[in-house]
Design an enzyme around this catalytic site. Structure first.
Site: not given
Ligand code: CDP
Length: 338
Positions: A138, A162, A248-250, A283, A312
Site C-alpha cells: 500500500n 482504494s 489481510s494483505t499482510g 502505521h 480481517h
Molecule cells: O491492506 P491492509 O489495510 O490490510 O494493510 P496495511 O495497513 O497497509 O498493512 C499491511 C499489513 O501489515 C497488514 O495487512 C497487517 O498484516 C500488517 N499490520 C500489522 O500487523 N499491524 C499493524 N499495526 C499494521 C499493519
C-alpha cells in the site's frame, strides 16, 4: 476441512479470545531457526489449495477472452452481483502472457514489510534491504528519513485500489496519473499487485493505474490479482484455523513469500497499541485508508482498525504467524534489529 492434528500450521488449535492481548501480554513463540521439512510441507499445502504459481496474477495463459470473473465482494451500494467480463478493451490486452513467477523460481531470502507503527525506531532498514526480495504494502513511504527503520528496496508492492481512489483522485486526470507514475519511482522497478476483481466499483481505477504507468513510462509492471487465487487463499486459511472472512494483505504476502522464498522474515507485523509500554501508532507513517475512509494515526482508533475490521482480524493472524514461527516456517521480527 480444518483439523488441528493435520494442519501444517495450527497444530495447537485455533487462537481463542483469551489469546488476544493489548501488546504487553502477547504470546510470542521463540524462533529456533528455519525448518526445511515444515517449509516444504507448508509450500505444498498452499500450492495444492491455491495453485499460487499459476494463479497469483491474471495472465493470458490462465484467462480466456470473454471469460467472466466474479468479484470477491458484492457491492452493497449498487446491488451489483459483481461480474466482470474480460475483453480486449478492458483487461485482456493489458495482461502478460505468463506469470512472472516461473514454475520452479525461488528466492534465497525475503522480507515482508507490514506497516505497523512498531517499525518506528526499529533500525531494521539495513536487514530488510539485505534480503533477496522485499514485499511491501500500500505505497508506504520508504528511504529518506525512513531508511534506517524500513529500508528502501522493493520488489513486490501491493496496492489496494482504494489507494488510487483516495490519494490519486480516482486517476481521472492526467495530472493525477502523472503523480502516481512519479510516486512509483520510489519503488524503482518493483511490480505492483492490485485487485480489480475484489470490488467491482474499484475495478476501473486499476485499469487507469495501468494506463498511468504506460503513459508516463513508469518501470513498474502493474499486475492484477486473480480472484480465484484470493478466494482460495482465504479458503486455505479458513481451513487452517482462520475465523475471519478474509486474509489481510499482510497474511497474503506472508503466504506468498513462504511459497517463493527459502527464508522469510516479517517486519512491522504488530497489531497492538503498545510495545513494552510504548504507545504506538497504527502505521509507521501518517495516513491509513481502510475501505473508503481515511484515518490518521490515533491509538484510540487502533483497536477498531485491527480487531473490529469487518473482514480481517490482524490479532488472530498475528497468533497464526506466531505458530508458523514456532514451526520454523518463517521468522517474525519484533522490536529493534541488531
Ligand atoms: O491492506 P491492509 O489495510 O490490510 O494493510 P496495511 O495497513 O497497509 O498493512 C499491511 C499489513 O501489515 C497488514 O495487512 C497487517 O498484516 C500488517 N499490520 C500489522 O500487523 N499491524 C499493524 N499495526 C499494521 C499493519
Amino acid at each position: 476441512q480444518h483439523n488441528g492434528q493435520t494442519s501444517p500450521v495450527m497444530q495447537h488449535g485455533q487462537p481463542t479470545e483469551t489469546d488476544r492481548g493489548q501488546g504487553d501480554d502477547y504470546h510470542t513463540t521463540p524462533f529456533l531457526g528455519f525448518n526445511l521439512t515444515e517449509i516444504k510441507k507448508f509450500r505444498e499445502a498452499v500450492e495444492k489449495r491455491t495453485k499460487l504459481r499459476q494463479y497469483l496474477f491474471v495472465t493470458k495463459n490462465n484467462t480466456k477472452l470473454g471469460e467472466k470473473f466474479r468479484c470477491l465482494e458484492t457491492d452493497e451500494w449498487v446491488l451489483d452481483p459483481g461480474y466482470i467480463r474480460i475483453t480486449e478493451k478492458n483487461f485482456y490486452n493489458k495482461l502478460p502472457q505468463e506469470s512472472p513467477v516461473r514454475a520452479n523460481m525461488s528466492f534465497r531470502s525475503c522480507s515482508v514489510v507490514g506497516n505497523a507503527g512498531l517499525l518506528q525506531n526499529s533500525s531494521c532498514g539495513r536487514e530488510i534491504d539485505s534480503s533477496t526480495f522485499v514485499f511491501r504494502s500500500n505505497f508506504p513511504p520508504i528511504g529518506g528519513p525512513y531508511n534506517d527503520d524500513v529500508g528502501k528496496k522493493t520488489n513486490f508492492l501491493t496496492a489496494n485500489p482504494s489507494i488510487f481512489a483516495k490519494f490519486y483522485k480516482n486517476l481521472k486526470k492526467n495530472a493525477d496519473k502523472k503523480s502516481l507514475a512519479e510516486d512509483l519511482k520510489r519503488y524503482v522497478r518493483s511490480l505492483v499487485w492490485t485487485h480489480p476483481f475484489h470490488l467491482k466499483r474499484y475495478s476501473e481505477v486499476t485499469l487507469r493505474a495501468y494506463d498511468a504507468t504506460k503513459r508516463y513510462k513508469s518501470l513498474n509492471p502493474v499486475l492484477f490479482s486473480h480472484p480465484k487465487f484470493l478466494r482460495n487463499l482465504t479458503a486455505f486459511w479458513n481451513e487452517h484455523g482462520l475465523k475471519a472472512l478474509r486474509a489481510s494483505t499482510g497474511l497474503a504476502l506472508a503466504t506468498i513469500a513462504a511459497s517463493l522464498c527459502d527464508q522469510v522474515t516479517l517486519y512491522g507485523f504488530w497489531p497492538f497499541p503498545l510495545y513494552r509500554g510504548r504507545a504506538l501508532s497504527y502505521h509507521y507513517y501518517e495516513r491509513a485508508v481502510i475501505g473508503d475512509v481515511e484515518f490518521r494515526n490515533k491509538t484510540l482508533e487502533y483497536h477498531l482498525l485491527t480487531n473490529f475490521h469487518p473482514y480481517h482480524n490482524f490479532t488472530e493472524e498475528f497468533l497464526i504467524l506466531q505458530k508458523m514461527q514456532g514451526k520454523g516456517i518463517l521468522k517474525v521480527q519484533v522490536g529493534e534489529c541488531q
